[in-house]
Scaffold this motif. Structure first.
Motif, PDB file in Angstrom:
ATOM      1  N   MET A 172     -23.281 -42.045  92.387  1.00 39.68           N
ATOM      2  CA  MET A 172     -24.185 -41.231  91.665  1.00 39.68           C
ATOM      3  C   MET A 172     -24.570 -41.713  90.410  1.00 39.68           C
ATOM      4  O   MET A 172     -23.828 -42.304  89.688  1.00 39.68           O
ATOM      5  N   ASP A 173     -25.862 -41.580  90.245  1.00 40.45           N
ATOM      6  CA  ASP A 173     -26.508 -42.160  88.875  1.00 40.45           C
ATOM      7  C   ASP A 173     -25.897 -41.353  87.651  1.00 40.45           C
ATOM      8  O   ASP A 173     -25.637 -40.191  87.848  1.00 40.45           O
ATOM      9  N   PRO A 174     -26.013 -41.793  86.655  1.00 41.47           N
ATOM     10  CA  PRO A 174     -25.328 -41.153  85.517  1.00 41.47           C
ATOM     11  C   PRO A 174     -25.874 -39.758  84.948  1.00 41.47           C
ATOM     12  O   PRO A 174     -25.237 -39.065  84.534  1.00 41.47           O
ATOM     13  N   TRP A 175     -27.174 -39.673  85.115  1.00 39.83           N
ATOM     14  CA  TRP A 175     -27.877 -38.143  84.925  1.00 39.83           C
ATOM     15  C   TRP A 175     -27.005 -37.294  86.041  1.00 39.83           C
ATOM     16  O   TRP A 175     -26.589 -36.087  85.549  1.00 39.83           O
ATOM     17  N   ARG A 176     -27.029 -37.463  87.389  1.00 39.85           N
ATOM     18  CA  ARG A 176     -26.508 -36.806  88.458  1.00 39.85           C
ATOM     19  C   ARG A 176     -25.062 -36.393  87.919  1.00 39.85           C
ATOM     20  O   ARG A 176     -24.354 -35.320  87.923  1.00 39.85           O
ATOM     21  N   GLN A 177     -24.440 -37.528  87.412  1.00 38.30           N
ATOM     22  CA  GLN A 177     -23.026 -37.264  87.035  1.00 38.30           C
ATOM     23  C   GLN A 177     -22.836 -36.341  86.152  1.00 38.30           C
ATOM     24  O   GLN A 177     -21.921 -35.495  86.126  1.00 38.30           O
ATOM     25  N   SER A 178     -23.666 -36.408  85.041  1.00 38.34           N
ATOM     26  CA  SER A 178     -23.625 -35.501  83.891  1.00 38.34           C
ATOM     27  C   SER A 178     -23.924 -34.145  84.529  1.00 38.34           C
ATOM     28  O   SER A 178     -23.019 -33.107  83.867  1.00 38.34           O
ATOM     29  N   VAL A 179     -24.827 -33.965  85.312  1.00 35.69           N
ATOM     30  CA  VAL A 179     -24.990 -32.399  85.807  1.00 35.69           C
ATOM     31  C   VAL A 179     -23.860 -32.023  86.575  1.00 35.69           C
ATOM     32  O   VAL A 179     -23.277 -30.891  86.454  1.00 35.69           O
ATOM     33  N   TYR A 180     -23.119 -32.634  87.743  1.00 34.30           N
ATOM     34  CA  TYR A 180     -21.988 -32.726  88.299  1.00 34.30           C
ATOM     35  C   TYR A 180     -20.883 -32.150  87.197  1.00 34.30           C
ATOM     36  O   TYR A 180     -20.199 -31.073  87.359  1.00 34.30           O
ATOM     37  N   ASP A 181     -20.516 -32.990  86.087  1.00 34.65           N
ATOM     38  CA  ASP A 181     -19.449 -32.878  85.386  1.00 34.65           C
ATOM     39  C   ASP A 181     -19.542 -31.265  84.702  1.00 34.65           C
ATOM     40  O   ASP A 181     -18.744 -30.553  84.384  1.00 34.65           O
ATOM     41  N   TYR A 182     -20.940 -31.063  84.253  1.00 36.11           N
ATOM     42  CA  TYR A 182     -21.259 -29.709  83.779  1.00 36.11           C
ATOM     43  C   TYR A 182     -20.941 -28.710  84.501  1.00 36.11           C
ATOM     44  O   TYR A 182     -20.284 -27.797  84.246  1.00 36.11           O
ATOM     45  N   GLY A 183     -21.431 -28.763  85.895  1.00 40.62           N
ATOM     46  CA  GLY A 183     -21.016 -27.880  86.808  1.00 40.62           C
ATOM     47  C   GLY A 183     -19.499 -27.651  86.961  1.00 40.62           C
ATOM     48  O   GLY A 183     -18.983 -26.595  87.411  1.00 40.62           O
ATOM     49  N   MET A 184     -18.665 -28.699  87.061  1.00 35.53           N
ATOM     50  CA  MET A 184     -17.243 -28.382  87.130  1.00 35.53           C
ATOM     51  C   MET A 184     -16.709 -28.014  85.948  1.00 35.53           C
ATOM     52  O   MET A 184     -15.685 -27.124  86.165  1.00 35.53           O
ATOM     53  N   THR A 185     -17.259 -28.239  84.587  1.00 34.95           N
ATOM     54  CA  THR A 185     -16.699 -27.362  83.684  1.00 34.95           C
ATOM     55  C   THR A 185     -17.040 -25.908  83.573  1.00 34.95           C
ATOM     56  O   THR A 185     -16.129 -25.123  83.282  1.00 34.95           O
ATOM     57  N   VAL A 186     -18.192 -25.406  84.210  1.00 40.06           N
ATOM     58  CA  VAL A 186     -18.461 -24.189  84.439  1.00 40.06           C
ATOM     59  C   VAL A 186     -17.446 -23.515  85.497  1.00 40.06           C
ATOM     60  O   VAL A 186     -17.030 -22.522  85.299  1.00 40.06           O
ATOM     61  N   SER A 187     -17.444 -24.371  86.594  1.00 38.84           N
ATOM     62  CA  SER A 187     -16.533 -23.837  87.570  1.00 38.84           C
ATOM     63  C   SER A 187     -15.053 -23.774  87.037  1.00 38.84           C
ATOM     64  O   SER A 187     -14.247 -22.493  87.582  1.00 38.84           O
ATOM     65  N   ALA A 188     -14.664 -24.289  86.316  1.00 42.54           N
ATOM     66  CA  ALA A 188     -13.577 -24.388  85.625  1.00 42.54           C
ATOM     67  C   ALA A 188     -13.229 -23.025  84.722  1.00 42.54           C
ATOM     68  O   ALA A 188     -12.107 -22.329  84.835  1.00 42.54           O
ATOM     69  N   GLN A 189     -14.271 -22.746  84.099  1.00 45.46           N
ATOM     70  CA  GLN A 189     -14.295 -21.434  83.202  1.00 45.46           C
ATOM     71  C   GLN A 189     -14.121 -20.351  84.254  1.00 45.46           C
ATOM     72  O   GLN A 189     -13.645 -19.184  83.899  1.00 45.46           O
ATOM     73  N   LEU A 190     -14.956 -20.496  85.121  1.00 45.31           N
ATOM     74  CA  LEU A 190     -15.021 -19.233  86.320  1.00 45.31           C
ATOM     75  C   LEU A 190     -13.543 -19.182  86.681  1.00 45.31           C
ATOM     76  O   LEU A 190     -13.212 -17.946  86.687  1.00 45.31           O
ATOM     77  N   GLU A 191     -12.765 -20.186  87.137  1.00 43.93           N
ATOM     78  CA  GLU A 191     -11.604 -20.126  87.547  1.00 43.93           C
ATOM     79  C   GLU A 191     -10.753 -19.511  86.709  1.00 43.93           C
ATOM     80  O   GLU A 191      -9.521 -18.703  86.857  1.00 43.93           O
ATOM     81  N   GLN A 192     -10.787 -19.474  85.298  1.00 51.64           N
ATOM     82  CA  GLN A 192      -9.907 -19.089  84.146  1.00 51.64           C
ATOM     83  C   GLN A 192     -10.343 -17.547  84.255  1.00 51.64           C
ATOM     84  O   GLN A 192      -9.376 -16.762  83.794  1.00 51.64           O
ATOM     85  N   HIS A 193     -11.565 -17.243  84.511  1.00 50.43           N
ATOM     86  CA  HIS A 193     -11.924 -15.733  84.141  1.00 50.43           C
ATOM     87  C   HIS A 193     -11.394 -15.045  85.369  1.00 50.43           C
ATOM     88  O   HIS A 193     -11.179 -13.785  85.043  1.00 50.43           O
TER      89      HIS A 193
END
Length: 91
Positions: free
Chosen positions: A1-22
């Motif tokens: 994955m290119d760096p930009w896509r990786q950044s968006v993917y990482d952001y999505g994973m962070t939000v998913s983790a917040q959702l799992e905690q909620h």
């Protein structure tokens, strides 16, 4: 994955983790109508995985992403600032 896509993917994973905690908060929260609506709204707000996934995969029509963003904006206002910055970096 290119760096930009990786950044968006990482952001999505962070939000998913917040959702799992909620999600487990439903077990201990007040069961009033207002509390339930607030809980459900937060679940929906954190449900950015559709948008981030479409951006990362880039297997979509741009209008599909724009429609998802429009739907999100209609309910919650602008996308989170961090995601907006990532989207703008690609342009």
């Amino acid at each position: 994955m290119d760096p930009w896509r990786q950044s968006v993917y990482d952001y999505g994973m962070t939000v998913s983790a917040q959702l799992e905690q909620h999600i487990p908060k439903a077990e201990t929260m007040d069961k009033s109508y207002e509390s339930i609506k607030k809980y459900e709204s937060e679940i929906q707000r954190l449900g950015l995985s559709d948008i981030t996934g479409m951006i990362v995969m880039d297997t979509h029509e741009n209008k599909e992403i724009q429609e998802k963003i429009k739907q999100y904006n209609n309910v919650f206002g602008n996308l989170p600032e961090e995601l907006l910055k990532l989207i703008k970096q690609r342009k």
